[in-house]
Motif scaffolding. Structure first.
Motif, PDB file in Angstrom:
ATOM      1  N   TYR A  48       0.817  -1.226   0.000  1.00 34.32           N
ATOM      2  CA  TYR A  48       0.000   0.000   0.000  1.00 34.32           C
ATOM      3  C   TYR A  48       0.844   1.267   0.000  1.00 34.32           C
ATOM      4  O   TYR A  48       0.300   2.369  -0.010  1.00 34.32           O
ATOM      5  CB  TYR A  48      -0.934   0.010   1.222  1.00 34.32           C
ATOM      6  CG  TYR A  48      -2.085  -0.956   1.070  1.00 34.32           C
ATOM      7  CD1 TYR A  48      -3.210  -0.610   0.332  1.00 34.32           C
ATOM      8  CD2 TYR A  48      -2.039  -2.215   1.652  1.00 34.32           C
ATOM      9  CE1 TYR A  48      -4.262  -1.494   0.186  1.00 34.32           C
ATOM     10  CE2 TYR A  48      -3.082  -3.107   1.502  1.00 34.32           C
ATOM     11  CZ  TYR A  48      -4.193  -2.743   0.762  1.00 34.32           C
ATOM     12  OH  TYR A  48      -5.227  -3.614   0.612  1.00 34.32           O
ATOM     13  N   LEU A  49       2.172   1.105   0.037  1.00 30.15           N
ATOM     14  CA  LEU A  49       3.038   2.292   0.086  1.00 30.15           C
ATOM     15  C   LEU A  49       2.772   3.277  -1.040  1.00 30.15           C
ATOM     16  O   LEU A  49       2.624   4.476  -0.793  1.00 30.15           O
ATOM     17  CB  LEU A  49       4.511   1.873   0.061  1.00 30.15           C
ATOM     18  CG  LEU A  49       5.156   1.506   1.391  1.00 30.15           C
ATOM     19  CD1 LEU A  49       6.649   1.309   1.197  1.00 30.15           C
ATOM     20  CD2 LEU A  49       4.921   2.588   2.425  1.00 30.15           C
ATOM     21  N   PRO A  50       2.702   2.813  -2.293  1.00 24.58           N
ATOM     22  CA  PRO A  50       2.494   3.784  -3.370  1.00 24.58           C
ATOM     23  C   PRO A  50       1.188   4.569  -3.197  1.00 24.58           C
ATOM     24  O   PRO A  50       1.090   5.716  -3.641  1.00 24.58           O
ATOM     25  CB  PRO A  50       2.436   2.911  -4.637  1.00 24.58           C
ATOM     26  CG  PRO A  50       3.128   1.654  -4.255  1.00 24.58           C
ATOM     27  CD  PRO A  50       2.853   1.457  -2.804  1.00 24.58           C
ATOM     28  N   LYS A  51       0.227   3.968  -2.514  1.00 23.99           N
ATOM     29  CA  LYS A  51      -1.064   4.627  -2.355  1.00 23.99           C
ATOM     30  C   LYS A  51      -1.065   5.603  -1.175  1.00 23.99           C
ATOM     31  O   LYS A  51      -1.464   6.756  -1.317  1.00 23.99           O
ATOM     32  CB  LYS A  51      -2.139   3.564  -2.134  1.00 23.99           C
ATOM     33  CG  LYS A  51      -3.553   4.078  -2.300  1.00 23.99           C
ATOM     34  CD  LYS A  51      -4.527   2.908  -2.307  1.00 23.99           C
ATOM     35  CE  LYS A  51      -5.959   3.387  -2.312  1.00 23.99           C
ATOM     36  NZ  LYS A  51      -6.890   2.296  -1.990  1.00 23.99           N
ATOM     37  N   PHE A  52      -0.624   5.133  -0.005  1.00 29.95           N
ATOM     38  CA  PHE A  52      -0.738   5.953   1.208  1.00 29.95           C
ATOM     39  C   PHE A  52       0.574   6.557   1.685  1.00 29.95           C
ATOM     40  O   PHE A  52       0.571   7.385   2.590  1.00 29.95           O
ATOM     41  CB  PHE A  52      -1.306   5.124   2.363  1.00 29.95           C
ATOM     42  CG  PHE A  52      -2.671   4.546   2.091  1.00 29.95           C
ATOM     43  CD1 PHE A  52      -3.760   5.378   1.900  1.00 29.95           C
ATOM     44  CD2 PHE A  52      -2.859   3.174   2.048  1.00 29.95           C
ATOM     45  CE1 PHE A  52      -5.017   4.847   1.657  1.00 29.95           C
ATOM     46  CE2 PHE A  52      -4.107   2.641   1.806  1.00 29.95           C
ATOM     47  CZ  PHE A  52      -5.195   3.484   1.608  1.00 29.95           C
ATOM     48  N   GLY A  53       1.713   6.113   1.139  1.00 30.99           N
ATOM     49  CA  GLY A  53       2.988   6.546   1.703  1.00 30.99           C
ATOM     50  C   GLY A  53       3.236   5.830   3.017  1.00 30.99           C
ATOM     51  O   GLY A  53       2.567   4.846   3.329  1.00 30.99           O
ATOM     52  N   PHE A  54       4.219   6.331   3.784  1.00 31.45           N
ATOM     53  CA  PHE A  54       4.527   5.677   5.052  1.00 31.45           C
ATOM     54  C   PHE A  54       3.521   6.102   6.108  1.00 31.45           C
ATOM     55  O   PHE A  54       3.801   6.938   6.955  1.00 31.45           O
ATOM     56  CB  PHE A  54       5.967   5.994   5.467  1.00 31.45           C
ATOM     57  CG  PHE A  54       6.962   5.346   4.558  1.00 31.45           C
ATOM     58  CD1 PHE A  54       7.388   4.049   4.794  1.00 31.45           C
ATOM     59  CD2 PHE A  54       7.441   6.009   3.447  1.00 31.45           C
ATOM     60  CE1 PHE A  54       8.287   3.438   3.937  1.00 31.45           C
ATOM     61  CE2 PHE A  54       8.341   5.404   2.585  1.00 31.45           C
ATOM     62  CZ  PHE A  54       8.754   4.118   2.839  1.00 31.45           C
ATOM     63  N   ARG A 129      20.676  -0.151  -5.083  1.00 33.61           N
ATOM     64  CA  ARG A 129      19.826   0.079  -3.923  1.00 33.61           C
ATOM     65  C   ARG A 129      18.927   1.302  -4.138  1.00 33.61           C
ATOM     66  O   ARG A 129      17.743   1.279  -3.794  1.00 33.61           O
ATOM     67  CB  ARG A 129      20.702   0.239  -2.673  1.00 33.61           C
ATOM     68  CG  ARG A 129      19.977   0.665  -1.414  1.00 33.61           C
ATOM     69  CD  ARG A 129      18.936  -0.347  -0.974  1.00 33.61           C
ATOM     70  NE  ARG A 129      18.125   0.191   0.132  1.00 33.61           N
ATOM     71  CZ  ARG A 129      17.106   1.014  -0.032  1.00 33.61           C
ATOM     72  NH1 ARG A 129      16.750   1.398  -1.257  1.00 33.61           N
ATOM     73  NH2 ARG A 129      16.428   1.458   1.002  1.00 33.61           N
ATOM     74  N   LEU A 130      19.497   2.346  -4.733  1.00 33.71           N
ATOM     75  CA  LEU A 130      18.703   3.553  -4.988  1.00 33.71           C
ATOM     76  C   LEU A 130      17.588   3.270  -5.999  1.00 33.71           C
ATOM     77  O   LEU A 130      16.506   3.858  -5.931  1.00 33.71           O
ATOM     78  CB  LEU A 130      19.601   4.688  -5.495  1.00 33.71           C
ATOM     79  CG  LEU A 130      20.531   5.310  -4.452  1.00 33.71           C
ATOM     80  CD1 LEU A 130      21.479   6.308  -5.103  1.00 33.71           C
ATOM     81  CD2 LEU A 130      19.726   5.994  -3.341  1.00 33.71           C
ATOM     82  N   GLU A 131      17.868   2.341  -6.909  1.00 30.23           N
ATOM     83  CA  GLU A 131      16.868   1.970  -7.903  1.00 30.23           C
ATOM     84  C   GLU A 131      15.584   1.461  -7.223  1.00 30.23           C
ATOM     85  O   GLU A 131      14.483   1.700  -7.705  1.00 30.23           O
ATOM     86  CB  GLU A 131      17.465   0.864  -8.767  1.00 30.23           C
ATOM     87  CG  GLU A 131      16.864   0.678 -10.120  1.00 30.23           C
ATOM     88  CD  GLU A 131      17.590  -0.463 -10.837  1.00 30.23           C
ATOM     89  OE1 GLU A 131      18.797  -0.328 -11.132  1.00 30.23           O
ATOM     90  OE2 GLU A 131      16.949  -1.505 -11.059  1.00 30.23           O
ATOM     91  N   TYR A 132      15.755   0.781  -6.075  1.00 31.17           N
ATOM     92  CA  TYR A 132      14.579   0.243  -5.368  1.00 31.17           C
ATOM     93  C   TYR A 132      13.689   1.363  -4.828  1.00 31.17           C
ATOM     94  O   TYR A 132      12.552   1.128  -4.447  1.00 31.17           O
ATOM     95  CB  TYR A 132      14.998  -0.663  -4.203  1.00 31.17           C
ATOM     96  CG  TYR A 132      15.849  -1.851  -4.606  1.00 31.17           C
ATOM     97  CD1 TYR A 132      15.759  -2.388  -5.887  1.00 31.17           C
ATOM     98  CD2 TYR A 132      16.733  -2.429  -3.708  1.00 31.17           C
ATOM     99  CE1 TYR A 132      16.549  -3.467  -6.257  1.00 31.17           C
ATOM    100  CE2 TYR A 132      17.516  -3.513  -4.066  1.00 31.17           C
ATOM    101  CZ  TYR A 132      17.428  -4.028  -5.343  1.00 31.17           C
ATOM    102  OH  TYR A 132      18.197  -5.088  -5.699  1.00 31.17           O
ATOM    103  N   ASN A 133      14.234   2.583  -4.749  1.00 28.99           N
ATOM    104  CA  ASN A 133      13.430   3.709  -4.266  1.00 28.99           C
ATOM    105  C   ASN A 133      12.449   4.208  -5.317  1.00 28.99           C
ATOM    106  O   ASN A 133      11.472   4.878  -4.993  1.00 28.99           O
ATOM    107  CB  ASN A 133      14.326   4.895  -3.896  1.00 28.99           C
ATOM    108  CG  ASN A 133      15.118   4.636  -2.631  1.00 28.99           C
ATOM    109  OD1 ASN A 133      14.803   3.716  -1.871  1.00 28.99           O
ATOM    110  ND2 ASN A 133      16.134   5.435  -2.400  1.00 28.99           N
ATOM    111  N   GLN A 134      12.755   3.912  -6.592  1.00 27.50           N
ATOM    112  CA  GLN A 134      12.020   4.554  -7.685  1.00 27.50           C
ATOM    113  C   GLN A 134      10.493   4.417  -7.597  1.00 27.50           C
ATOM    114  O   GLN A 134       9.796   5.413  -7.751  1.00 27.50           O
ATOM    115  CB  GLN A 134      12.541   4.055  -9.031  1.00 27.50           C
ATOM    116  CG  GLN A 134      13.909   4.645  -9.357  1.00 27.50           C
ATOM    117  CD  GLN A 134      14.417   4.207 -10.716  1.00 27.50           C
ATOM    118  OE1 GLN A 134      13.656   3.728 -11.540  1.00 27.50           O
ATOM    119  NE2 GLN A 134      15.711   4.376 -10.936  1.00 27.50           N
ATOM    120  N   PRO A 135       9.954   3.220  -7.318  1.00 31.62           N
ATOM    121  CA  PRO A 135       8.487   3.114  -7.336  1.00 31.62           C
ATOM    122  C   PRO A 135       7.793   4.002  -6.300  1.00 31.62           C
ATOM    123  O   PRO A 135       6.627   4.323  -6.454  1.00 31.62           O
ATOM    124  CB  PRO A 135       8.234   1.635  -7.028  1.00 31.62           C
ATOM    125  CG  PRO A 135       9.511   0.936  -7.250  1.00 31.62           C
ATOM    126  CD  PRO A 135      10.590   1.928  -7.070  1.00 31.62           C
TER     127      PRO A 135
END
Lengths: 252, 252, 300
Positions: A48-54, A129-135
């Protein structure tokens, strides 16, 4: 205000720190136990991160997806660590990304294994590792702000140092002295500054960030050479000094 | 109370296997146990999880032993620098002991990298201090240098013994069958499989090194260590310094 | 604050208990069936027959019911109020917006209603939850009556059936069905159980899957120096203050001793686990050096 009365002792930071990597007891080294209740819920929450954030909403929804009542949320909110739901979410996310990076390194087919130079590997790992931040890049800053809250900073730094330790180890670092520390500190600070840079980066495919990482690591590697030179110079002088004293004593 | 509906909840996954240790949980597989009369060898066995305290102890001994061997290495370096040219007959004796210390030091360096243990932060201080002690005692007299060896090796030898005692007594880690995931009783294991190679090798290593150190002690006594003036004061002072260094290196 | 309560309690003693059982709140009584004739247990430092402990504890609480808060204030230097609000905040329980059904709370040994009303207030304020139900259970009718007095003046006393008061033995909970509650709380109560393990097993029984067991209890101070100071305070000063404030040295002596008798944090966590609960992390959170602690168990 009452926090100091209720939890006066500062939590020792080594609680979460990795210590001793076992060879024959592989279960000693796991980053997250995939079968514990907490990690099942939190891993589900990450979707749900992309939807609500942290936000704790991620956890609320994850618990519902798992067909449990809202009461289960109390199990996380009252976790003995005392961490807020948002921070638990952030930490879990970081650990899962670190796990993904490790899986990538250990995968014999990955591009990583074609690189031989230590610092080239560092550049590759940080960028990976930074690439994993992209989504979730547009939600990331709210998560990062969790990390720097005063009561979270110890655990955040531990997780950061675990990451830089992983990077140094997989890059093939074999230093046994002070360089061990300077490398990890260096990689940590490069990682953090690159991540902050990435938040502002609007270039195609984060080209600027990749260049930034490369420059920083290159500069650091030059600095490391300088350090070793200084140490050798010091040893040389110490021996010269001994010889000088000896010659003076021999003269009587 | 425990209806089927409850058991089928997704989070019960972790709970169902709870009676086993958490290590078992990670590797738990739902297969039927098989009966085998043949003793299990190492390749059939999955070793359980090291506890936090066990990991912390291994972490500490590798760090302190690395620092200790570094110290020993640099003490002989210092003594050799001063004494080798002055007393040609001592040259091979010192060289032999120094070579062994270099081998010990390299071994622990390798372990420190492989097991991902943090080296002592005070490494530069240990180098300078040890070199200083070697040079200092060497400059006083060759007997003082030998007395220094006696003191250092006494402390290191007994310290290794303490470590061995803990490794023998407090590392009974359960072994699991790789195929079934069940705990294997000690009797069903081949003798070489009762303890993981990782721990067996560490114990062998420490006991070999301890024997080497005690041999150095004998060598030093043979070479008139006890004629050093004032012998008791010198050895006790150095022992005190060594113990202080051990205490510090374990922690910092 | 404490003075007000003391004077209030002195006034209360003359009034008949029956007066507080009307106004839509029913007190149901269930006979306690305890068959362990031959076994003994602790009553403070005394070893007593298991049957007797229940009566003795009842005696203590009946005698301190009215000024129970004063006693807690004395025992924890007033900190128990902060602990309780911390406890409620950490649980952070309540029906979230969009949930399919309200939650069912059960507050055991919650005679005075501190925790129960605090939980309801939190759920309403934070999640706008006006539907979740609360059952306050206590083995001691005098304590329960104290809670009901307070209840009369609160907003939840609106004629709806959201809040229930129930005289119940926490070890058996005969009136509460299996898998019927979502949140089981017990604050400063479980150490008075005759058989703590039975109480935990019952908690597991009444909770639904996903339900949480949360216990706030006096515990063991982990720092030896602080522990020494705390022991000195609780064993010498407390009974004396009990005598001065409530004219009841015996009851206070019992309370101090029962705290000391209560299992250590790890041991109690193991008991919770033994009842069938899942324990997150190490299972407990120490408050104020471990003078008290919060224990958590989850029924999965």
């Amino acid at each position: 205000m009452f926090k100091s009365i209720i939890r006066p002792a500062v939590k020792p930071s080594y609680m979460t720190r990795r210590a001793y990597h076992s060879i024959d007891h592989p279960s000693s080294n796991i980053i997250v136990n995939p079968k514990s209740m907490e990690s099942i819920i939190l891993t589900k929450s990450l979707t749900y991160l992309p939807k609500f954030g942290f936000d704790s909403l991620c956890i609320t929804h994850a618990i519902r997806d798992l067909k449990y009542p809202d009461s289960l949320q109390s199990a996380l909110s009252s976790a003995p660590s005392g961490n807020s739901l948002e921070f638990q979410l952030m930490l879990h996310w970081l650990k899962i990304q670190r796990q993904t990076l490790q899986d990538h390194v250990l995968d014999p087919k990955s591009q990583f294994n074609t690189i031989n130079d230590e610092y080239e590997r560092v550049i590759y790992l940080i960028n990976k590792r930074l690439e994993y931040n992209q989504p979730i890049i547009d939600k990331l800053s709210s998560g990062l702000s969790q990390l720097i809250a005063p009561y979270n900073i110890n655990q955040s730094l531990d997780e950061l140092h675990n990451l830089s330790d992983d990077i140094a180890f997989y890059a093939g670092d074999t230093s046994n002295d002070f360089a061990w520390y300077s490398k990890r500190l260096g990689f940590s600070s490069i990682y953090v500054s690159s991540e902050v840079f990435m938040l502002q980066d609007t270039s195609e495919d984060f080209q600027h960030t990749k260049k930034f990482v490369e420059d920083k690591v290159q500069a650091f590697s030059n600095l490391g050479g300088a350090y070793n030179d200084v140490e050798q110079w010091g040893t040389f002088n110490a021996i010269s000094l001994v010889n000088l004293i000896k010659s003076q004593l021999a003269r009587g | 109370m425990k209806s089927q509906a409850i058991k089928s909840h997704p989070l019960r996954l972790g709970l169902l296997v709870r009676p086993l240790s958490s290590a078992a949980r990670v590797f738990q597989q739902d297969k039927k146990p098989k009966k085998k009369t043949q003793k299990k060898s190492r390749k059939d066995v999955e070793y359980g999880k090291l506890s936090k305290a066990q990991k912390a102890f291994l972490d500490r001994i590798i760090r302190v032993d690395q620092a200790g061997e570094l110290g020993a290495n640099y003490i002989y370096y210092g003594q050799f620098t001063v004494l080798a040219s002055k007393y040609p007959h001592l040259r091979p004796v010192l060289q032999h002991m120094w070579d062994q210390e270099i081998h010990h030091h390299n071994t622990f360096n390798k372990l420190q990298t492989e097991r991902r243990v943090r080296p002592s932060l005070l490494t530069p201080l240990w180098k300078v201090g040890a070199f200083g002690i070697g040079v200092g005692t060497g400059l006083v007299s060759k007997e003082a240098a030998m007395a220094c060896t006696v003191a250092v090796e006494t402390v290191i030898g007994s310290h290794y013994n303490q470590q061995l005692r803990v490794l023998m007594n407090q590392y009974n880690i359960p072994a699991y069958d790789k195929a079934t995931g069940e705990i294997l009783p000690e009797e069903s294991l081949d003798r070489s499989a009762q303890c993981s190679p990782e721990l067996t090798e560490l114990k062998d290593l420490i006991s070999t090194f301890r024997d080497d150190e005690l041999e150095h002690l004998d060598t030093a006594i043979e070479h008139d260590a006890e004629k050093a003036v004032p012998y008791i004061l010198l050895t006790e002072a150095i022992k005190l310094v060594c113990r202080g260094a051990i205490w510090t290196a374990e922690r910092v | 604050m404490s003075l007000r309560l003391v004077s209030k309690s002195f006034g209360r003693l003359e009034k008949p208990l029956v007066a507080y059982t009307k106004a839509g709140v029913s007190i149901r009584r269930y006979s306690d069936n305890n068959n362990n004739q031959d076994s003994t247990t602790h009553f403070g430092y005394k070893t007593v027959n298991k049957d007797d402990k229940e009566k003795l504890v009842k005696g203590v609480f009946s005698s301190v019911a009215s000024n129970y808060d004063v006693m807690n204030d004395v025992m924890s230097l007033g900190i128990h109020r902060i602990w309780k609000s911390h406890f409620i905040n950490r649980l952070d329980a309540g029906m979230r917006p969009g949930a399919s059904r309200p939650l069912d709370f059960l507050d055991v040994a919650g005679g005075t209603g501190d925790i129960a009303f605090g939980l309801l207030e939190h759920a309403e304020k934070k999640y706008n939850d006006r539907l979740s139900t609360m059952t306050v259970a206590d083995i001691n009718p005098d304590m329960l009556a104290e809670g009901e007095i307070r209840f009369q003046e609160l907003k939840w006393n609106d004629g709806s059936d959201r809040v229930n008061f129930l005289v119940q033995n926490g070890e058996t909970m005969d009136a509460i069905e299996d898998n019927s509650k979502d949140v089981y709380t017990i604050a400063f109560g479980i150490r008075n159980f005759t058989d703590i393990q039975a109480g935990l097993n019952t908690a597991y029984r009444v909770l639904r899957p996903g339900g949480i067991f949360a216990c706030l209890e006096f515990s063991q101070v982990d720092n030896p120096i602080l522990d020494y100071a705390y022991q000195a305070y609780s064993f010498s000063l407390l009974p004396l203050m009990g005598q001065l404030i409530a004219n009841d040295r015996e009851s206070y002596q019992y309370l101090v001793e029962s705290i000391r008798r209560f299992p250590k944090q790890e041991e109690f966590s193991n008991m919770i686990e033994k009842a069938g609960f899942y324990i997150p992390e190490k299972g407990y959170e120490n408050l104020t050096f471990g003078v008290s602690s919060i224990h958590i168990g989850v029924k999965l």
